[in-house]
Design an enzyme around this catalytic site. Structure first.
Site, PDB file in Angstrom:
ATOM      1  N   HIS A  72       0.854  -1.187   0.000  1.00 46.02           N
ATOM      2  CA  HIS A  72       0.000   0.000   0.000  1.00 46.02           C
ATOM      3  C   HIS A  72       0.887   1.233   0.000  1.00 46.02           C
ATOM      4  O   HIS A  72       1.943   1.236   0.626  1.00 46.02           O
ATOM      5  CB  HIS A  72      -0.895   0.012   1.253  1.00 46.02           C
ATOM      6  CG  HIS A  72      -2.065   0.909   1.108  1.00 46.02           C
ATOM      7  ND1 HIS A  72      -1.992   2.254   1.358  1.00 46.02           N
ATOM      8  CD2 HIS A  72      -3.334   0.659   0.702  1.00 46.02           C
ATOM      9  CE1 HIS A  72      -3.173   2.791   1.124  1.00 46.02           C
ATOM     10  NE2 HIS A  72      -4.011   1.859   0.723  1.00 46.02           N
ATOM     11  N   ASP A 108      -7.765  -5.537   0.085  1.00 44.84           N
ATOM     12  CA  ASP A 108      -8.260  -6.458  -0.938  1.00 44.84           C
ATOM     13  C   ASP A 108      -7.914  -7.921  -0.671  1.00 44.84           C
ATOM     14  O   ASP A 108      -8.410  -8.800  -1.359  1.00 44.84           O
ATOM     15  CB  ASP A 108      -7.690  -6.063  -2.316  1.00 44.84           C
ATOM     16  CG  ASP A 108      -8.303  -4.774  -2.814  1.00 44.84           C
ATOM     17  OD1 ASP A 108      -9.506  -4.588  -2.593  1.00 44.84           O
ATOM     18  OD2 ASP A 108      -7.577  -3.963  -3.408  1.00 44.84           O
TER      19      ASP A 108
HETATM   20  N1  ACO Z   1       4.159  -7.833  -3.790  1.00 45.16           N
HETATM   21  C1  ACO Z   1       5.527  -7.864  -3.789  1.00 45.16           C
HETATM   22  N2  ACO Z   1       6.291  -6.757  -3.744  1.00 45.16           N
HETATM   23  C2  ACO Z   1       5.665  -5.576  -3.693  1.00 45.16           C
HETATM   24  C3  ACO Z   1       4.264  -5.460  -3.679  1.00 45.16           C
HETATM   25  C4  ACO Z   1       3.516  -6.647  -3.734  1.00 45.16           C
HETATM   26  N3  ACO Z   1       2.194  -6.621  -3.759  1.00 45.16           N
HETATM   27  N4  ACO Z   1       3.924  -4.152  -3.625  1.00 45.16           N
HETATM   28  C5  ACO Z   1       5.073  -3.465  -3.617  1.00 45.16           C
HETATM   29  N5  ACO Z   1       6.124  -4.324  -3.659  1.00 45.16           N
HETATM   30  C6  ACO Z   1       7.543  -3.969  -3.694  1.00 45.16           C
HETATM   31  C7  ACO Z   1       7.917  -3.499  -5.099  1.00 45.16           C
HETATM   32  O1  ACO Z   1       8.324  -4.558  -5.900  1.00 45.16           O
HETATM   33  C8  ACO Z   1       9.010  -2.525  -4.797  1.00 45.16           C
HETATM   34  O2  ACO Z   1      10.174  -3.255  -4.496  1.00 45.16           O
HETATM   35  P1  ACO Z   1      11.629  -2.687  -4.890  1.00 45.16           P
HETATM   36  O3  ACO Z   1      11.769  -1.390  -4.120  1.00 45.16           O
HETATM   37  O4  ACO Z   1      12.562  -3.749  -4.446  1.00 45.16           O
HETATM   38  O5  ACO Z   1      11.612  -2.475  -6.374  1.00 45.16           O
HETATM   39  C9  ACO Z   1       8.555  -1.856  -3.489  1.00 45.16           C
HETATM   40  O6  ACO Z   1       7.726  -2.829  -2.843  1.00 45.16           O
HETATM   41  C10 ACO Z   1       7.772  -0.587  -3.719  1.00 45.16           C
HETATM   42  O7  ACO Z   1       6.694  -0.887  -4.612  1.00 45.16           O
HETATM   43  P2  ACO Z   1       5.896   0.214  -5.449  1.00 45.16           P
HETATM   44  O8  ACO Z   1       4.990  -0.494  -6.410  1.00 45.16           O
HETATM   45  O9  ACO Z   1       6.855   1.215  -6.008  1.00 45.16           O
HETATM   46  O10 ACO Z   1       5.106   0.932  -4.290  1.00 45.16           O
HETATM   47  P3  ACO Z   1       3.780   1.776  -4.427  1.00 45.16           P
HETATM   48  O11 ACO Z   1       3.636   2.531  -3.167  1.00 45.16           O
HETATM   49  O12 ACO Z   1       3.761   2.541  -5.695  1.00 45.16           O
HETATM   50  O13 ACO Z   1       2.720   0.590  -4.542  1.00 45.16           O
HETATM   51  C11 ACO Z   1       0.744  -0.539  -4.735  1.00 45.16           C
HETATM   52  C12 ACO Z   1       1.513   0.527  -3.963  1.00 45.16           C
HETATM   53  C13 ACO Z   1       0.459  -0.061  -6.159  1.00 45.16           C
HETATM   54  C14 ACO Z   1      -0.587  -0.772  -4.032  1.00 45.16           C
HETATM   55  C15 ACO Z   1       1.581  -1.846  -4.777  1.00 45.16           C
HETATM   56  O14 ACO Z   1       1.870  -2.297  -3.462  1.00 45.16           O
HETATM   57  C16 ACO Z   1       0.913  -2.951  -5.575  1.00 45.16           C
HETATM   58  O15 ACO Z   1       0.993  -2.946  -6.805  1.00 45.16           O
HETATM   59  N6  ACO Z   1       0.232  -3.919  -4.885  1.00 45.16           N
HETATM   60  C17 ACO Z   1      -0.450  -4.976  -5.567  1.00 45.16           C
HETATM   61  C18 ACO Z   1      -1.818  -4.502  -6.078  1.00 45.16           C
HETATM   62  C19 ACO Z   1      -2.789  -4.276  -4.940  1.00 45.16           C
HETATM   63  O16 ACO Z   1      -2.980  -5.110  -4.071  1.00 45.16           O
HETATM   64  N7  ACO Z   1      -3.499  -3.120  -5.019  1.00 45.16           N
HETATM   65  C20 ACO Z   1      -4.515  -2.746  -4.038  1.00 45.16           C
HETATM   66  C21 ACO Z   1      -4.051  -1.598  -3.182  1.00 45.16           C
HETATM   67  S1  ACO Z   1      -5.264  -1.204  -1.946  1.00 45.16           S
HETATM   68  C22 ACO Z   1      -6.441  -0.397  -2.818  1.00 45.16           C
HETATM   69  O17 ACO Z   1      -6.234   0.269  -3.760  1.00 45.16           O
HETATM   70  C23 ACO Z   1      -7.839  -0.557  -2.388  1.00 45.16           C
END
Ligand code: ACO
Length: 377
Positions: free
Chosen positions: A260, A314
């Site tokens: 998140h 979620d």
């Molecule tokens: N699984 C594994 N690794 C993850 C995940 C995940 N779900 N989410 C983030 N990371 C890791 C990334 O790979 C990244 O690693 P790195 O720094 O080694 O490259 C780091 O954590 C940062 O990730 P970002 O995607 O840059 O972080 P951001 O804050 O932009 O992401 C997001 C937030 C989009 C929700 C992300 O966690 C994600 O894509 N999650 C999966 C989709 C999801 O569940 N969405 C629902 C969110 S809640 C809602 O909207 C109601």
């Protein structure tokens, strides 16, 4: 004046708001200062939506009027039903919902957003009618008849009744209502911001909500709940979880339902939803998806906790809806049915001191290029 470029506007405040607050390091979510856990234990979705929109808990006569107004505006016009019937049955329910909400705006005189009375009735209609549209689409696409709302039923039991033609077990109603409370609002998220950008042009509230529905659809936002269930089904059993989790993370892929932008601990909504799963399963028997989910959460902890990646809202919600036999592609529309309260609360708050959103950009292209005639390209 030059500004730092913040991709995704991460950490950039886009508004002042008194509607909700997230403490991402302590895992706290409050609506108007009240913790969501307390609202789930003591409130209802309708009372919570009043709290979000009007800033305080209603007294008994205010709640009675709010409930009556919502109850009496749940019906949808036959032309909206006809519109749904015209849409391709394989289309996604979020697209049907977005189309129907945009069309609703053509039926109601909600154009003058400076008229508080008009705005009240627009909010009532939107909160009241979204569940009817979702349930109608869910049935019509399978060739079943639309079931109109029943005035003797509450918000959540009426929705489940319109979906299944059966009045649900009281525990299902209670758990479903808690799910709606947990999804009702969440500060400056992508769909709320999308709605606010549209609202800042003084567009009507149906258009505002249609914009927000579009933004909620994507798999990085509300659409993740569908993907979680697909992932848990693909894993199949708790015994397969280790190979799956390691495989995904080794390939630097994301686990859906984890991570998140704001929470760096477990999302408090995921904690409540997990408790709701257990309550539901105590009465209705467990779900194989739940066993897989618990295994995935434990296994991923070893590799993701250092990065502050934990289950989000979620992760467990879809397991509850799946147990209630709700189609997977309806999960995000359920989210929208709840979140419309938050969207409208932000809309009303923003209207008090509206300013058109018009951010800047950092131009990274060329200047003074010659126009090359067609024969020389
Ligand atoms: N699984 C594994 N690794 C993850 C995940 C995940 N779900 N989410 C983030 N990371 C890791 C990334 O790979 C990244 O690693 P790195 O720094 O080694 O490259 C780091 O954590 C940062 O990730 P970002 O995607 O840059 O972080 P951001 O804050 O932009 O992401 C997001 C937030 C989009 C929700 C992300 O966690 C994600 O894509 N999650 C999966 C989709 C999801 O569940 N969405 C629902 C969110 S809640 C809602 O909207 C109601």
């Amino acid at each position: 004046m030059p500004h730092d470029f913040m991709p995704g506007l991460a950490g950039v405040p886009a508004a002042k708001s008194a509607i909700s607050d997230v403490d991402g390091t302590r895992g706290i979510l409050e609506y108007r200062g009240i913790r969501v856990e307390e609202l789930c234990a003591k409130s209802t979705f309708l009372e919570t939506s009043y709290l979000l929109l009007f800033g305080r808990l209603p007294n008994s006569s205010e709640l009675a009027r709010w409930t009556q107004d919502i109850t009496h505006h749940r019906r949808i016009k036959f032309r909206i039903v006809d519109l749904l019937k015209c849409l391709p049955e394989h289309g996604h329910p979020m697209d049907a919902l977005q189309a129907a909400v945009a069309a609703l705006g053509m039926f109601y005189p909600g154009r003058n957003v400076k008229d508080a009375e008009n705005n009240y009735w627009s909010a009532v209609r939107l909160i009241a009618k979204l569940p009817t549209i979702v349930a109608a689409w869910a049935r019509l696409r399978h060739g079943d008849e639309y079931i109109p709302p029943r005035d003797d039923l509450g918000f959540s039991d009426n929705f489940l009744y319109m979906l299944t033609e059966t009045v649900p077990h009281p525990l299902w109603t209670e758990i479903f209502d808690d799910c709606l409370i947990l999804h009702a609002e969440h500060t400056m998220n992508a769909s709320t911001f999308a709605g606010m950008v549209t609202a800042s042009t003084l567009a009507d509230p149906y258009t505002v909500v249609a914009s927000a529905i579009g933004a909620l659809k994507g798999p990085l936002h509300g659409g993740a709940n569908e993907e979680v269930v697909a992932m848990l089904k693909e894993i199949g059993s708790a015994g397969n979880a280790e190979r799956y989790v390691n495989g995904k993370l080794d390939q630097k892929q994301k686990l859906m339902g984890f991570g998140h932008r704001v929470y760096k601990v477990k999302d408090p909504r995921a904690t409540v939803l997990q408790e709701l799963c257990v309550r539901l399963f105590n009465v209705c028997g467990t779900s194989p998806l739940y066993e897989v989910a618990v295994a995935v959460e434990q296994l991923s902890a070893e590799r993701l906790q250092d990065k502050g990646i934990y289950p989000n809202v979620d992760f467990y919600s879809g397991i509850i809806y799946d147990k209630m036999d709700i189609d997977v592609d309806l999960f995000t529309p359920l989210f929208a049915m709840a979140r419309v309260s938050g969207w409208l609360a932000h809309w009303l708050e923003q209207l008090r001191e509206n300013k058109l959103y018009r951010p800047d950009q950092i131009y990274a292209g060329e200047h003074n290029r010659p126009y090359v005639p067609m024969e020389r390209r």
